[in-house]
Design an enzyme around this catalytic site. Structure first.
Site, PDB file in Angstrom:
ATOM      1  CG  HIS A  30      47.718  34.986  34.775  1.00  0.00           C
ATOM      2  ND1 HIS A  30      48.413  35.815  33.924  1.00  0.00           N
ATOM      3  CD2 HIS A  30      47.695  35.616  35.977  1.00  0.00           C
ATOM      4  CE1 HIS A  30      48.787  36.906  34.585  1.00  0.00           C
ATOM      5  NE2 HIS A  30      48.371  36.801  35.830  1.00  0.00           N
ATOM      6  CE  LYS A  78      50.485  44.642  38.986  1.00  0.00           C
ATOM      7  NZ  LYS A  78      49.946  43.280  38.759  1.00  0.00           N
ATOM      8  NE  ARG A 126      53.331  35.385  41.687  1.00  0.00           N
ATOM      9  CZ  ARG A 126      53.407  36.589  41.148  1.00  0.00           C
ATOM     10  NH1 ARG A 126      53.827  36.715  39.897  1.00  0.00           N
ATOM     11  NH2 ARG A 126      53.089  37.670  41.829  1.00  0.00           N
ATOM     12  CB  SER A 161      51.928  40.236  33.692  1.00  0.00           C
ATOM     13  OG  SER A 161      50.856  39.336  33.716  1.00  0.00           O
TER      14      SER A 161
HETATM   15  O1  PNS Z   1      46.793  40.923  38.519  1.00  0.00           O
HETATM   16  P1  PNS Z   1      46.776  41.929  39.651  1.00  0.00           P
HETATM   17  O2  PNS Z   1      47.296  43.257  39.166  1.00  0.00           O
HETATM   18  O3  PNS Z   1      47.495  41.437  40.873  1.00  0.00           O
HETATM   19  O4  PNS Z   1      45.226  42.109  40.033  1.00  0.00           O
HETATM   20  C1  PNS Z   1      44.852  43.013  41.044  1.00  0.00           C
HETATM   21  C2  PNS Z   1      43.347  43.338  40.933  1.00  0.00           C
HETATM   22  C3  PNS Z   1      43.053  43.936  39.559  1.00  0.00           C
HETATM   23  C4  PNS Z   1      42.545  42.088  41.143  1.00  0.00           C
HETATM   24  C5  PNS Z   1      43.015  44.365  42.060  1.00  0.00           C
HETATM   25  O5  PNS Z   1      43.818  45.517  41.907  1.00  0.00           O
HETATM   26  C6  PNS Z   1      41.533  44.738  42.074  1.00  0.00           C
HETATM   27  O6  PNS Z   1      40.718  44.002  42.589  1.00  0.00           O
HETATM   28  N1  PNS Z   1      41.209  45.907  41.477  1.00  0.00           N
HETATM   29  C7  PNS Z   1      39.841  46.424  41.447  1.00  0.00           C
HETATM   30  C8  PNS Z   1      39.649  47.454  42.591  1.00  0.00           C
HETATM   31  C9  PNS Z   1      39.389  46.721  43.894  1.00  0.00           C
HETATM   32  O7  PNS Z   1      38.336  46.184  44.113  1.00  0.00           O
HETATM   33  N2  PNS Z   1      40.431  46.678  44.761  1.00  0.00           N
HETATM   34  C10 PNS Z   1      40.372  45.893  46.001  1.00  0.00           C
HETATM   35  C11 PNS Z   1      39.777  46.661  47.145  1.00  0.00           C
HETATM   36  S1  PNS Z   1      41.049  47.220  48.191  1.00  0.00           S
END
Ligand code: PNS
Length: 170
Positions: free
Chosen positions: A17, A41, A90, A129
């Site tokens: 990150h 998660k 990645r 993570s």
């Molecule tokens: O580190 P991650 O878990 O890959 O991050 C994913 C994250 C938190 C960016 C994603 O789940 C997210 O944007 N969550 C907020 C809800 C949302 O807007 N989802 C996308 C619309 S489908």
């Protein structure tokens, strides 16, 4: 002013990150790292704990700010008047999921929110993570995955969750 959001779970923040954040911070005047909910998660750390850890490791990058938001990324982007999201890639396996989410965000935001991708540095291509938590849950060494202050926090948490792998010194 060029402003972007780097959203994620950051549970916990890793060197992968931080690599993406540093590189994005060089491309934008201002970068907001935002801790958001990923419904798929179950986090190990609370949002407050994650924010504290992120602020600690990013304190020396002046144009990076840490925030938290519970809701859709699109709504957060509108609230802070920012229309670019940054995500790290990645491997090809990341791409399929990320492409879908990028399209979803662009569509539901009526074209407001675009996503740009930064490819991870090769040395961090294996890192996530989840990998950090998996290694640490068995008492393994995560010093190559996270900064020392994050390692300390992960070990502190794992001692509570998996004490069998962290026997106290006599
Ligand atoms: O580190 P991650 O878990 O890959 O991050 C994913 C994250 C938190 C960016 C994603 O789940 C997210 O944007 N969550 C907020 C809800 C949302 O807007 N989802 C996308 C619309 S489908």
């Amino acid at each position: 002013m060029k402003h972007a959001i780097y959203p994620g779970s950051f549970d916990p923040v890793t060197y992968g990150h931080i690599d993406v954040i540093r590189r994005a911070a060089n491309m934008f005047d201002d970068l907001t790292v935002c801790i958001m909910d990923n419904k798929a998660k179950t986090p190990l750390f609370s949002v407050e704990e994650r924010a504290k850890m992120l602020r600690k490791v990013l304190k020396n990058i002046p144009n990076v700010h840490v925030d938290t938001y519970s809701g859709l990324l699109m709504d957060y982007a509108r609230e802070i008047d920012c229309h670019i999201a940054v995500r790290g890639l990645r491997a090809v396996t990341d791409f399929e999921y990320e492409l879908q989410i990028a399209h979803a965000n662009r569509t539901i935001s009526g074209g407001w929110l675009d996503t740009i991708f930064i490819t991870s540095s090769m040395e961090f291509a294996y890192l996530s993570s989840s990998v950090v938590k998996e290694i640490a849950s068995f008492g393994g060494d995560i010093s190559q995955c996270v900064p020392p202050e994050i390692e300390e926090e992960v070990i502190r948490k794992m001692k509570q969750v998996h004490p069998e792998y962290y026997p106290e010194c006599p």
